[in-house]
Write an enzyme that holds these catalytic residues in place. Structure first.
Site, short mmCIF file in Angstrom:
data_model
loop_
_atom_site.label_atom_id
_atom_site.label_comp_id
_atom_site.label_asym_id
_atom_site.label_seq_id
_atom_site.Cartn_x
_atom_site.Cartn_y
_atom_site.Cartn_z
N LYS A 69 0.51 -1.44 0.28
CA LYS A 69 -0.01 -0.01 -0.17
C LYS A 69 1.20 1.26 -0.16
O LYS A 69 0.62 2.22 0.97
CB LYS A 69 -1.29 -0.03 1.30
CG LYS A 69 -1.86 -1.27 1.58
CD LYS A 69 -3.08 -1.13 -0.11
CE LYS A 69 -2.89 -2.34 -0.86
NZ LYS A 69 -3.88 -1.76 -1.41
N ASP A 83 -8.04 -0.60 -4.72
CA ASP A 83 -6.75 0.54 -5.15
C ASP A 83 -7.03 1.35 -6.51
O ASP A 83 -6.24 2.44 -6.37
CB ASP A 83 -5.87 -1.01 -5.91
CG ASP A 83 -4.50 -0.61 -6.63
OD1 ASP A 83 -3.46 0.28 -5.94
OD2 ASP A 83 -4.11 -1.17 -7.84
N GLU A 118 -6.61 5.28 -5.81
CA GLU A 118 -5.77 6.42 -6.59
C GLU A 118 -6.25 7.60 -6.93
O GLU A 118 -5.63 8.24 -7.59
CB GLU A 118 -4.63 5.57 -7.49
CG GLU A 118 -5.08 5.33 -8.56
CD GLU A 118 -4.51 3.84 -9.03
OE1 GLU A 118 -3.14 3.34 -8.66
OE2 GLU A 118 -4.87 3.43 -10.85
#
Lengths: 488, 488
Positions: free
Chosen positions: B167, B230, B234
């Site tokens: 991470k 994920d 982002e």
């Protein structure tokens, strides 16, 4: 794609465009006596939906077909809140011109689908199922084609499928038509497309429909080309980009020290007022030519700094629309938002100034701001170039990139505000504006405007000066409405 | 999804999270002697790719497995420009630790796919085709799963498929690992997922891989859950949203009269400096608690005005990622951009100030700006809530929404700038930042900041104060790295 066609009913003209010609039909009320022949076999036109486009088209069709034995009926969903307004406009259950949408669809020979995109996505199969044999399906944009592609559906076999697509918002379609009562030839240009023509009537029926809407001129496209240019155009220069442009320019002026009203006048008011008027009457090049040498230098730097970032985003939009990705996003948004209102776009610091700026209009003429002009014209030209590269007909390019902006949409933003302009368009357009407007804003603030401090790129300026769009726009201008739109 | 698991090799712990517990593996160098047992059956680990993640993982794996008979080799595309750096780091053709990617893939027992997303999309079938029987496929994010879904492909049957997903950006994975040489327990937390486990070795191999990377703690997820969190994360608080936030806050400060450096300090510097440090050491609530009453009022109004618009965009991102639409957009962008560089994001007016602001750091401490804090914490909380509503494990939620931001990414933005932070991530992340950052910027400027003039919404503040994320974050904090990252 071929842009030539023939008609058994209407006299056609040939328009010179870069690299060839296009067949066009010049409209006008003198053609109304030919409508019964164009509508041969049509006893009843059913207009489904009473949004801005449905309302305008139902009214124009009824007025134009008055005195013939062709009836125009409006079909609405059960419980539709629009029924009251339709009745006020003289569509009533009593005389059979107002009814349930499926009942109207089942008993019409031309079924014009102007319900909201989401409703069309959800209910088109029910509508297809009730059509009588030989009924023709009428569309005013390519959304349904895009939706069928994404979902693997098809138009029902055996039925004609035609599109007549006014290049302006519904309200302007009605407003200019009314102005045409006084001065023949006022209206909104339309494209037409024939997607299926089982009995050979499709082209003349589409042309008749377009004449009945008041289109000053009608040009040919395909439903797929219409779909792509329509959905891209509204996300770019017609709505999304212009929204991003005015927000970014307003901030730029404020940061440079302008008071709010002056900043508004140099950004938003500039585009919706003098820049749109100049382009409408004298074309794109005239915006630059009208400037003094110092202004031209500013225009040139703003133009060449903006063109690249604008083109990049428009190419991205085009890819996503052509691929179906953009429509998937619309479908997801419809599911997520349900009946909730979309986020408001008219409450930004800039828009809170608009009343004060409007109030000052009587006091002075706002001159063209050369920086604003360079940014706007560059973005418009970037869209023209992207459409040309993707093979669209020139009439479609200039109507969807220039004429619809300056003769239909921007006058509404001038009279009211961005929310009024955007939120009177389809939900697909409204969602697209919210999605893409910020991309233009950020790219212009962060990339284009800093680059405008540098000298202009001469190659881009030459390309602009010698652009084939000027010829196409000039040809289209010969067919422009007889009067400017008058927005109350 | 179950977040409990067992291991035949490592001692596990139970972590309390809201509504239950999660099994976690606390890492550290004292576990390295167990690695041969976890890697049972693996003679050679092939790391394909030498981007930031590939480089970091190859180096960490090699260092952690030093002294065992497990070899770590790097596989690169023919003519790869990365070969020189790999050789500098001691991977050489001569000793068989550097070679052609397909040759390395064909001769490894664990094949870790860390090539660029576009290369993975284009070449995964070639790689799958050369795997030896029983070889395990290793991933560090869910991109390939998403790609296979969009394109209708599958992982090759008979092979284990595992993921270990640090991470944090690649450089921080390496940097903190090196810091762990001095102080045991430094590293970047990782999730792991087992997508296919034909022979029962998958969980321990994944845990061993994670320990070898230096993860302070490892938690369980699924590849699908990892993929969604994920790619959404982002685009939201980790990169895209923070980019939009700092640009919009900088402009807001400038419009309020701040000079450029002060505006930078109140916006960007505030988040990357004192706000990130406070959250990292003392949690989200402490940011508000540290403020005086007047500051809390500003925080509260900024928080409650921002939360709604932020949540709406994050929900939109989530829908598009889950649906595959976002990945289709990435694929289209890769085709359109080819090998051209993406648009620059580091040249905006704000970023041009960063050097001057950095130079002033020695002179004074920048205090937390309460408005900036409210906006940032609201956006972070909106992401936490969206992830919780979509059913992600709490470890994934707090790592992907908070810890990765404050302990890995923001320190890089603090040391350098946004372009350095963003453009050292995957192309999928870089594209997503450019796509979604402007959405946050525009919504905050046009909707949230005007609304922050109004009194705060007490219900939203209570929800924040009693938020279960504080408990989850506090549980995770007990397992946080032994030292802060030191960015050169």
């Amino acid at each position: 794609m071929t842009t030539t066609y023939t008609s058994h009913v209407f006299p056609l003209e040939t328009m010179d465009v870069p690299g060839g010609t296009e067949t066009v039909l010049r409209g006008g009320r003198h053609l109304f006596p030919l409508l019964p022949q164009a509508f041969a076999g049509v006893r009843r036109v059913g207009v489904l939906g009473w949004g801005p486009q449905g309302r305008a088209q139902a009214l124009n069709l009824r007025d134009s077909l008055a005195g013939t034995d062709i009836q125009v009926a409006v079909g609405l969903r059960p419980g539709s809140a629009s029924a009251a307004d339709a009745r006020t406009q003289g569509f009533t259950e009593e005389d059979g011109t107002l009814g349930d949408w499926l009942a109207v669809a089942a008993d019409s020979d031309l079924v014009v689908l102007l319900i909201a995109d989401a409703a069309l996505a959800a209910h088109h199969e029910e509508i297809f199922a009730v059509l009588k044999p030989g009924a023709v399906i009428g569309l005013s944009h390519g959304f349904l084609l895009g939706h069928l592609r994404v979902t693997g559906g098809e138009f029902p076999p055996g039925h004609g499928v035609i599109a007549v697509c006014p290049k302006g918002m519904g309200d302007s379609v009605r407003r200019l038509y009314r102005q045409g009562e006084e001065i023949n030839g006022a209206g909104i240009n339309s494209s037409f497309a024939v997607q299926a023509d089982p009995d050979g009537r499709a082209t003349d029926l589409a042309l008749g429909w377009s004449v009945a809407l008041g289109s000053p001129y009608t040009f040919r496209t395909t439903l797929d080309s219409e779909y792509r240019s329509d959905i891209v155009g509204e996300r770019a220069i017609l709505l999304g980009a212009v929204h991003g442009i005015v927000e970014s320019l307003y901030t730029r002026c404020r940061l440079a020290g302008d008071d709010p009203v002056t900043a508004y006048e140099r950004s938003c008011e500039n585009i919706t007022g003098p820049i749109a008027r100049t382009i409408s009457h004298r074309g794109l090049r005239a915006v630059r030519e009208n400037l003094d040498p110092a202004g031209r230098d500013v225009f040139d730097r703003a133009y060449t700094a903006t063109y690249g970032p604008a083109r990049e985003i428009i190419a991205e939009i085009y890819d996503e629309v052509a691929d179906g990705t953009e429509l998937r996003s619309v479908i997801l948004a419809e599911r997520r938002l349900g009946n909730r209102p979309m986020s408001a776009i008219g409450g930004s610091p800039m828009w809170s100034v608009s009343d004060r700026a409007h109030a000052r209009r009587a006091e002075h003429d706002v001159p063209v701001d050369p920086f604003t002009a360079g940014v706007f014209v560059a973005t418009m030209t970037a869209q023209i170039d992207e459409f040309a590269e993707r093979g669209h007909p020139w009439s479609e390019i200039v109507n969807e990139s220039v004429i619809e902006a300056v003769d239909s949409l921007l006058p509404y933003m001038h009279a009211r505000n961005v929310a009024f302009m955007v939120d009177n368009c389809s939900r697909t357009a409204r969602l697209g504006t919210r999605r893409w407007g910020p991309r233009f804003q950020a790219a212009f603030e962060q990339i284009a405007y800093p680059a405008a401090e540098l000298p202009a790129d001469e190659a881009l300026l030459t390309a602009f000066d010698t652009h084939p769009a000027h010829e196409a726009l000039s040809a289209a201008a010969k067919l422009r409405p007889s009067v400017d739109i008058s927005v109350a």
